[in-house]
Design a protein around this motif. Structure first.
Motif, PDB file in Angstrom:
ATOM      1  N   UNK A 151       1.753  -2.840   6.823  1.00  0.00           N
ATOM      2  CA  UNK A 151       0.978  -3.959   6.254  1.00  0.00           C
ATOM      3  C   UNK A 151      -0.076  -3.421   5.292  1.00  0.00           C
ATOM      4  N   UNK A 152      -0.775  -2.380   5.737  1.00  0.00           N
ATOM      5  CA  UNK A 152      -1.836  -1.790   4.908  1.00  0.00           C
ATOM      6  C   UNK A 152      -1.269  -1.337   3.568  1.00  0.00           C
ATOM      7  N   UNK A 153      -0.150  -0.615   3.600  1.00  0.00           N
ATOM      8  CA  UNK A 153       0.475  -0.131   2.351  1.00  0.00           C
ATOM      9  C   UNK A 153       0.871  -1.307   1.457  1.00  0.00           C
ATOM     10  N   UNK A 154       1.459  -2.352   2.063  1.00  0.00           N
ATOM     11  CA  UNK A 154       1.885  -3.538   1.316  1.00  0.00           C
ATOM     12  C   UNK A 154       0.683  -4.246   0.691  1.00  0.00           C
ATOM     13  N   UNK A 155      -0.380  -4.416   1.486  1.00  0.00           N
ATOM     14  CA  UNK A 155      -1.596  -5.078   0.985  1.00  0.00           C
ATOM     15  C   UNK A 155      -2.202  -4.296  -0.182  1.00  0.00           C
ATOM     16  N   UNK A 156      -2.241  -2.975  -0.019  1.00  0.00           N
ATOM     17  CA  UNK A 156      -2.819  -2.142  -1.090  1.00  0.00           C
ATOM     18  C   UNK A 156      -2.016  -2.275  -2.374  1.00  0.00           C
ATOM     19  N   UNK A 157      -0.678  -2.294  -2.246  1.00  0.00           N
ATOM     20  CA  UNK A 157       0.173  -2.421  -3.435  1.00  0.00           C
ATOM     21  C   UNK A 157      -0.047  -3.781  -4.100  1.00  0.00           C
ATOM     22  N   UNK A 158      -0.033  -4.853  -3.288  1.00  0.00           N
ATOM     23  CA  UNK A 158      -0.245  -6.202  -3.832  1.00  0.00           C
ATOM     24  C   UNK A 158      -1.613  -6.305  -4.509  1.00  0.00           C
ATOM     25  N   UNK A 159      -2.614  -5.714  -3.875  1.00  0.00           N
ATOM     26  CA  UNK A 159      -3.971  -5.750  -4.411  1.00  0.00           C
ATOM     27  C   UNK A 159      -4.057  -4.976  -5.729  1.00  0.00           C
ATOM     28  N   UNK A 160      -3.357  -3.853  -5.801  1.00  0.00           N
ATOM     29  CA  UNK A 160      -3.338  -3.072  -7.047  1.00  0.00           C
ATOM     30  C   UNK A 160      -2.687  -3.886  -8.165  1.00  0.00           C
ATOM     31  N   UNK A 161      -1.596  -4.581  -7.849  1.00  0.00           N
ATOM     32  CA  UNK A 161      -0.932  -5.424  -8.850  1.00  0.00           C
ATOM     33  C   UNK A 161      -1.869  -6.533  -9.335  1.00  0.00           C
ATOM     34  N   UNK A 162      -2.585  -7.142  -8.397  1.00  0.00           N
ATOM     35  CA  UNK A 162      -3.534  -8.196  -8.730  1.00  0.00           C
ATOM     36  C   UNK A 162      -4.660  -7.650  -9.620  1.00  0.00           C
ATOM     37  N   UNK A 163      -5.156  -6.471  -9.265  1.00  0.00           N
ATOM     38  CA  UNK A 163      -6.229  -5.835 -10.039  1.00  0.00           C
ATOM     39  C   UNK A 163      -5.756  -5.557 -11.464  1.00  0.00           C
ATOM     40  N   UNK A 164      -4.560  -5.010 -11.590  1.00  0.00           N
ATOM     41  CA  UNK A 164      -4.021  -4.711 -12.928  1.00  0.00           C
ATOM     42  C   UNK A 164      -3.853  -5.994 -13.743  1.00  0.00           C
ATOM     43  N   UNK A 165      -3.400  -7.065 -13.081  1.00  0.00           N
ATOM     44  CA  UNK A 165      -3.212  -8.349 -13.766  1.00  0.00           C
ATOM     45  C   UNK A 165      -4.551  -8.873 -14.290  1.00  0.00           C
ATOM     46  N   UNK A 166      -5.592  -8.825 -13.468  1.00  0.00           N
ATOM     47  CA  UNK A 166      -6.921  -9.321 -13.870  1.00  0.00           C
ATOM     48  C   UNK A 166      -7.539  -8.442 -14.966  1.00  0.00           C
ATOM     49  N   UNK A 167      -7.371  -7.137 -14.867  1.00  0.00           N
ATOM     50  CA  UNK A 167      -7.895  -6.243 -15.905  1.00  0.00           C
ATOM     51  C   UNK A 167      -7.183  -6.492 -17.236  1.00  0.00           C
ATOM     52  N   UNK A 168      -5.879  -6.746 -17.166  1.00  0.00           N
ATOM     53  CA  UNK A 168      -5.105  -7.048 -18.368  1.00  0.00           C
ATOM     54  C   UNK A 168      -5.620  -8.346 -18.999  1.00  0.00           C
TER      55      UNK A 168
END
Length: 184
Positions: A151-168
């Motif tokens: 779960x932790x790995x999945x959450x971190x990946x999803x969160x990284x994708x979200x962060x990249x989307x917002x920074x973009x």
């Protein structure tokens, strides 16, 4: 998007709204009342934005007219504009303050472009701080055995994708503002 990320996504959205308002305050050669949003005056002991103590109109594309509801504020508004980093000298006729926005010089455009980049970078730093806060929360949940390692790995990946989307998103807003600055 996972519901676990919702509060962090909301914080990121708020950050983007702040960046948008920062960009709006950067003048692009046209008269835009948003450039006055960050300028406050002392109104009976409390700092108040100009748009809360006066009506702001744009009689033509390069002029703003500020008419305070209380004429005693005329001098205070004029002084606040002069001491701000707006770079425009207000003209006070005793009833209305006029701001004439000159054509931007190449040098001023570059300065404003740097300011836009600075606002964008501050926004992206804020978004990355929100990601770090979320990851710390998820790691604490893992430590308490509330979630699994997967779960932790999945959450971190999803969160990284979200962060990249917002920074973009912030990068796109900045690019749009820079085009606006260079086109005027």
């Amino acid at each position: 998007m996972n519901a676990v990320h919702k509060p962090y996504d909301e914080k990121m959205q708020k950050t983007i709204e702040v960046v948008k308002s920062d960009f709006a305050s950067v003048r692009a050669g046209r008269a835009n009342a948003a450039v006055l949003d960050k300028i406050t005056i002392d109104y009976y002991g409390s700092p108040s934005p100009i748009n809360q103590v006066a009506s702001i109109t744009s009689p033509d594309p390069r002029t703003l007219a500020i008419q305070p509801w209380d004429m005693k504020l005329l001098k205070a508004i004029e002084k606040a504009i002069q001491t701000s980093d707006l770079g425009i000298n207000p003209q006070n006729d005793g009833r209305v303050i006029r701001l004439s926005f000159p054509q931007l010089t190449e040098e001023r455009r570059k300065e404003l472009s740097k300011q836009v980049k600075k606002y964008a970078e501050a926004g992206k730093v804020a978004i990355r701080n929100i990601r770090r806060e979320a990851v710390d929360t998820y790691k604490a949940m893992k430590k308490k055995s509330e979630i699994t390692e997967d779960d932790l790995k999945e959450y971190e990946k999803e969160l990284q994708d979200l962060t990249e989307k917002r920074c973009k998103q912030i990068d796109e807003l900045a690019a749009k503002k820079e085009v606006e600055l260079m086109a005027v």
